[in-house]
Design a protein around this motif. Structure first.
Motif, PDB file in Angstrom:
ATOM      1  N   PHE A  22       1.445 -39.920  77.458  1.00  0.00           N
ATOM      2  CA  PHE A  22       1.581 -40.403  76.082  1.00  0.00           C
ATOM      3  C   PHE A  22       0.670 -41.602  75.875  1.00  0.00           C
ATOM      4  O   PHE A  22       0.805 -42.602  76.581  1.00  0.00           O
ATOM      5  N   PRO A  23      -0.274 -41.533  74.915  1.00  0.00           N
ATOM      6  CA  PRO A  23      -1.112 -42.696  74.632  1.00  0.00           C
ATOM      7  C   PRO A  23      -0.302 -43.776  73.910  1.00  0.00           C
ATOM      8  O   PRO A  23       0.579 -43.474  73.111  1.00  0.00           O
ATOM      9  N   LEU A  24      -0.618 -45.021  74.236  1.00  0.00           N
ATOM     10  CA  LEU A  24       0.015 -46.153  73.567  1.00  0.00           C
ATOM     11  C   LEU A  24      -0.994 -47.291  73.550  1.00  0.00           C
ATOM     12  O   LEU A  24      -1.228 -47.937  74.572  1.00  0.00           O
ATOM     13  N   GLY A  25      -1.621 -47.510  72.404  1.00  0.00           N
ATOM     14  CA  GLY A  25      -2.663 -48.528  72.312  1.00  0.00           C
ATOM     15  C   GLY A  25      -3.800 -48.180  73.252  1.00  0.00           C
ATOM     16  O   GLY A  25      -4.304 -47.060  73.233  1.00  0.00           O
ATOM     17  N   ASP A  26      -4.179 -49.122  74.134  1.00  0.00           N
ATOM     18  CA  ASP A  26      -5.275 -48.866  75.069  1.00  0.00           C
ATOM     19  C   ASP A  26      -4.772 -48.348  76.415  1.00  0.00           C
ATOM     20  O   ASP A  26      -5.532 -48.230  77.369  1.00  0.00           O
ATOM     21  N   LYS A  27      -3.486 -48.018  76.500  1.00  0.00           N
ATOM     22  CA  LYS A  27      -2.895 -47.494  77.734  1.00  0.00           C
ATOM     23  C   LYS A  27      -2.492 -46.035  77.549  1.00  0.00           C
ATOM     24  O   LYS A  27      -2.355 -45.558  76.434  1.00  0.00           O
ATOM     25  N   VAL A  28      -2.273 -45.385  78.680  1.00  0.00           N
ATOM     26  CA  VAL A  28      -1.611 -44.083  78.679  1.00  0.00           C
ATOM     27  C   VAL A  28      -0.394 -44.236  79.582  1.00  0.00           C
ATOM     28  O   VAL A  28      -0.486 -44.766  80.691  1.00  0.00           O
ATOM     29  N   ILE A  29       0.745 -43.790  79.090  1.00  0.00           N
ATOM     30  CA  ILE A  29       2.010 -43.904  79.803  1.00  0.00           C
ATOM     31  C   ILE A  29       2.400 -42.532  80.331  1.00  0.00           C
ATOM     32  O   ILE A  29       2.263 -41.524  79.640  1.00  0.00           O
ATOM     33  N   CYS A  30       2.887 -42.508  81.562  1.00  0.00           N
ATOM     34  CA  CYS A  30       3.419 -41.287  82.157  1.00  0.00           C
ATOM     35  C   CYS A  30       4.935 -41.296  81.974  1.00  0.00           C
ATOM     36  O   CYS A  30       5.603 -42.234  82.400  1.00  0.00           O
ATOM     37  N   ILE A  31       5.435 -40.260  81.334  1.00  0.00           N
ATOM     38  CA  ILE A  31       6.878 -40.079  81.216  1.00  0.00           C
ATOM     39  C   ILE A  31       7.270 -38.948  82.155  1.00  0.00           C
ATOM     40  O   ILE A  31       6.698 -37.860  82.098  1.00  0.00           O
ATOM     41  N   ALA A  32       8.220 -39.216  83.033  1.00  0.00           N
ATOM     42  CA  ALA A  32       8.719 -38.215  83.968  1.00  0.00           C
ATOM     43  C   ALA A  32      10.174 -37.901  83.634  1.00  0.00           C
ATOM     44  O   ALA A  32      10.949 -38.791  83.284  1.00  0.00           O
ATOM     45  N   ASN A  33      10.514 -36.628  83.740  1.00  0.00           N
ATOM     46  CA  ASN A  33      11.885 -36.180  83.545  1.00  0.00           C
ATOM     47  C   ASN A  33      12.357 -35.592  84.875  1.00  0.00           C
ATOM     48  O   ASN A  33      11.998 -34.473  85.225  1.00  0.00           O
ATOM     49  N   VAL A  34      13.115 -36.378  85.627  1.00  0.00           N
ATOM     50  CA  VAL A  34      13.611 -35.944  86.932  1.00  0.00           C
ATOM     51  C   VAL A  34      15.097 -35.628  86.799  1.00  0.00           C
ATOM     52  O   VAL A  34      15.908 -36.535  86.638  1.00  0.00           O
ATOM     53  N   ASN A  35      15.402 -34.348  86.805  1.00  0.00           N
ATOM     54  CA  ASN A  35      16.794 -33.893  86.682  1.00  0.00           C
ATOM     55  C   ASN A  35      17.491 -34.496  85.472  1.00  0.00           C
ATOM     56  O   ASN A  35      18.652 -34.884  85.540  1.00  0.00           O
ATOM     57  N   GLY A  36      16.759 -34.633  84.365  1.00  0.00           N
ATOM     58  CA  GLY A  36      17.326 -35.150  83.125  1.00  0.00           C
ATOM     59  C   GLY A  36      17.227 -36.653  82.960  1.00  0.00           C
ATOM     60  O   GLY A  36      17.563 -37.178  81.904  1.00  0.00           O
ATOM     61  N   THR A  37      16.765 -37.374  83.983  1.00  0.00           N
ATOM     62  CA  THR A  37      16.570 -38.820  83.881  1.00  0.00           C
ATOM     63  C   THR A  37      15.128 -39.092  83.455  1.00  0.00           C
ATOM     64  O   THR A  37      14.184 -38.686  84.136  1.00  0.00           O
ATOM     65  N   ILE A  38      14.962 -39.764  82.317  1.00  0.00           N
ATOM     66  CA  ILE A  38      13.641 -40.041  81.753  1.00  0.00           C
ATOM     67  C   ILE A  38      13.189 -41.423  82.205  1.00  0.00           C
ATOM     68  O   ILE A  38      13.912 -42.406  82.045  1.00  0.00           O
ATOM     69  N   THR A  39      11.980 -41.499  82.774  1.00  0.00           N
ATOM     70  CA  THR A  39      11.417 -42.774  83.210  1.00  0.00           C
ATOM     71  C   THR A  39       9.982 -42.897  82.704  1.00  0.00           C
ATOM     72  O   THR A  39       9.327 -41.895  82.399  1.00  0.00           O
ATOM     73  N   ALA A  40       9.503 -44.138  82.633  1.00  0.00           N
ATOM     74  CA  ALA A  40       8.144 -44.418  82.166  1.00  0.00           C
ATOM     75  C   ALA A  40       7.418 -45.264  83.198  1.00  0.00           C
ATOM     76  O   ALA A  40       7.980 -46.207  83.747  1.00  0.00           O
ATOM     77  N   MET A  41       6.147 -44.924  83.442  1.00  0.00           N
ATOM     78  CA  MET A  41       5.335 -45.668  84.396  1.00  0.00           C
ATOM     79  C   MET A  41       3.871 -45.593  83.987  1.00  0.00           C
ATOM     80  O   MET A  41       3.498 -44.791  83.133  1.00  0.00           O
TER      81      MET A  41
END
Length: 102
Positions: A22-41
């Motif tokens: 997911f782009p956000l400003g000048d960054k790109v964020i990785c969203i992971a869905n691990v067994n229904g738990t959503i995290t951002a890195m």
């Protein structure tokens, strides 16, 4: 210091046991869905700069698509070397929006 900002909508989140960029400003964020738990890195693998959001989830870890480095989506730590770490970001869901705090 900074407030939560809108990253995307809940309907755009990756399916279970997948990741997405997911782009956000000048960054790109990785969203992971691990067994229904959503995290951002951060989306950039520390090894050679691979796009983590294009990787796969295997055994609860996010695997970089370029060279197979594995990352813990909750902590940002590399499986093989816990001192290697990418930034992780708090998320919250609000009225169908996914909010992130950088």
């Amino acid at each position: 210091m900074s407030d939560f900002v809108k990253l995307t909508t809940t309907s755009e989140l990756p399916p279970e046991n997948e990741a997405k960029e997911f782009p956000l400003g000048d960054k790109v964020i990785c969203i992971a869905n691990v067994n229904g738990t959503i995290t951002a890195m951060d989306n950039i693998c520390l090894h050679r700069g691979g796009p983590l959001g294009q990787g796969v989830i295997d055994g609860g870890k996010l695997v970089c698509p370029w060279h197979g480095w594995q990352w813990d989506p909750k902590t940002g730590q590399a499986v093989h070397n816990p001192s290697a770490k990418v930034a992780v970001y708090p998320l919250k869901m609000e009225n169908g929006d996914v909010m992130i705090k950088l």
